[in-house]
Write an enzyme that holds these catalytic residues in place. Sequence first.
Site, PDB file in Angstrom:
ATOM      1  N   ASP A  67      -3.384   1.528   7.029  1.00 32.73           N
ATOM      2  CA  ASP A  67      -2.506   1.176   5.923  1.00 32.73           C
ATOM      3  C   ASP A  67      -2.156  -0.309   5.915  1.00 32.73           C
ATOM      4  O   ASP A  67      -2.103  -0.931   4.849  1.00 32.73           O
ATOM      5  CB  ASP A  67      -1.227   2.022   5.982  1.00 32.73           C
TER       6      ASP A  67
ATOM      7  N   ASP B 109       0.866  -1.184   0.000  1.00 35.42           N
ATOM      8  CA  ASP B 109       0.000   0.000   0.000  1.00 35.42           C
ATOM      9  C   ASP B 109       0.900   1.230   0.000  1.00 35.42           C
ATOM     10  O   ASP B 109       1.593   1.500   0.990  1.00 35.42           O
ATOM     11  CB  ASP B 109      -0.931   0.002   1.218  1.00 35.42           C
TER      12      ASP B 109
ATOM     13  N   GLU C 248      -1.621  -1.344  -5.955  1.00 32.74           N
ATOM     14  CA  GLU C 248      -2.793  -0.691  -6.515  1.00 32.74           C
ATOM     15  C   GLU C 248      -2.424   0.101  -7.764  1.00 32.74           C
ATOM     16  O   GLU C 248      -1.299   0.583  -7.904  1.00 32.74           O
ATOM     17  CB  GLU C 248      -3.422   0.257  -5.488  1.00 32.74           C
TER      18      GLU C 248
END
Length: 400
Positions: free
Chosen positions: A353, A187, A271
Amino acid sequence: MRTAYKVRVYPTAEQAAVLNRTFGCVRLVWNTVLAWRQARYRAEGVRTSYAQTDRYLTELKRDGGHDFLYEVSSVPLQQALRHQHTAFANFFAGRARYPRYKSRHGRQSATYTRSAFRWRDGRLFLAKMDEPIAFVWSWPEVDPATINPATVTVSRDSDGRWYVSLAVEAETGPEPLPVTDVDVGVDLGVSDFAVLSTGEKIPNPRHLERKARNLARYQRRMTRKQRGSSNRAKAKARVARAHTKVRDARADFLHRTSTRLVRDHDLIVIEDLNVTGMVRNRSLARVISDCGWGEFRRQLGYKTARAGRRLVVIDRWFPSSKTCSACGHLLATLSLSTRHWTCPGCGTRHDRDVNAAKNILAAGRAVSACGADVSPQGSSLRRSAVKQEAQPARAGSPVP
């Protein structure tokens, strides 16, 4: 498999003069041909092929006003036309923005093919030069005499440093790394550059912020110099060197981080961040640009391919932060300022997170198991497999 070696070069005064003259001719050809094809499109409404630009360059050389183009090698000029043709092809395909004019300020480059250079016993001879150009080889495990470059790109940065990039066609790729049986979700963020699904947090070094004070001082000194003066040129070079230090420090950090992740994990899941859209936020543009997320993803892409690893990029709209990684409960809303939250379904206390990284890993594993493709290149406006099959991912399963 094609690979490249970028080395620092130290040309003599005569060689630098030849290269600078070549840079100027390449820039002139690019800008002149670009203006001509734009005028032709506005007047006739037709596109211009590479063959037509090649004929136009021949006419340009013969018109009597551009005799200096014969003083440099013709190969970099032809390569400039090929690069421009590729730039327009990428633009019409939606992979790049519209080609722009080249400026004499900033980075300059020229590309040579085999007919315009010689590589003998690890020494480089460029066209229009009698002596080899000196460079520093930084790969002790590779003998420069054994490689056979296909193309050579000479460049000069705005800080005055010279480089040569040697593109080499390798018959076999590197050996895959040994299997680790370890997967990781990543992340990316601003406070911490990356948070892993293992709970590890990689701090954001904030290279630009740490050097911002010196940069501001150098830029103020430059603005006080008279335009066109030697003192202003010196001050401008000092600003460029300061920016180069920031850029080199950032690149070193990104390479070290990406290499460690690829070496230690078989599957890496990240991502698909919309970096272009996020930098439009004037409050965060500077911080986000300093992170280098786009370059980090690019490095992970080619390093995983070379090492035999797998990189999975999940949809940017996947609610990784709002989903409980333990039971799959999905919150309706979660403000950005909330860094910790308790799941109302199972009562698990989450670090925002770390929880997002665990969900990213779970989604990547699900996609990896079903074999779907969620690694969009360029724009990710299309919906990925994770987005289309969001219910199983949201239901979730405990992540080890």
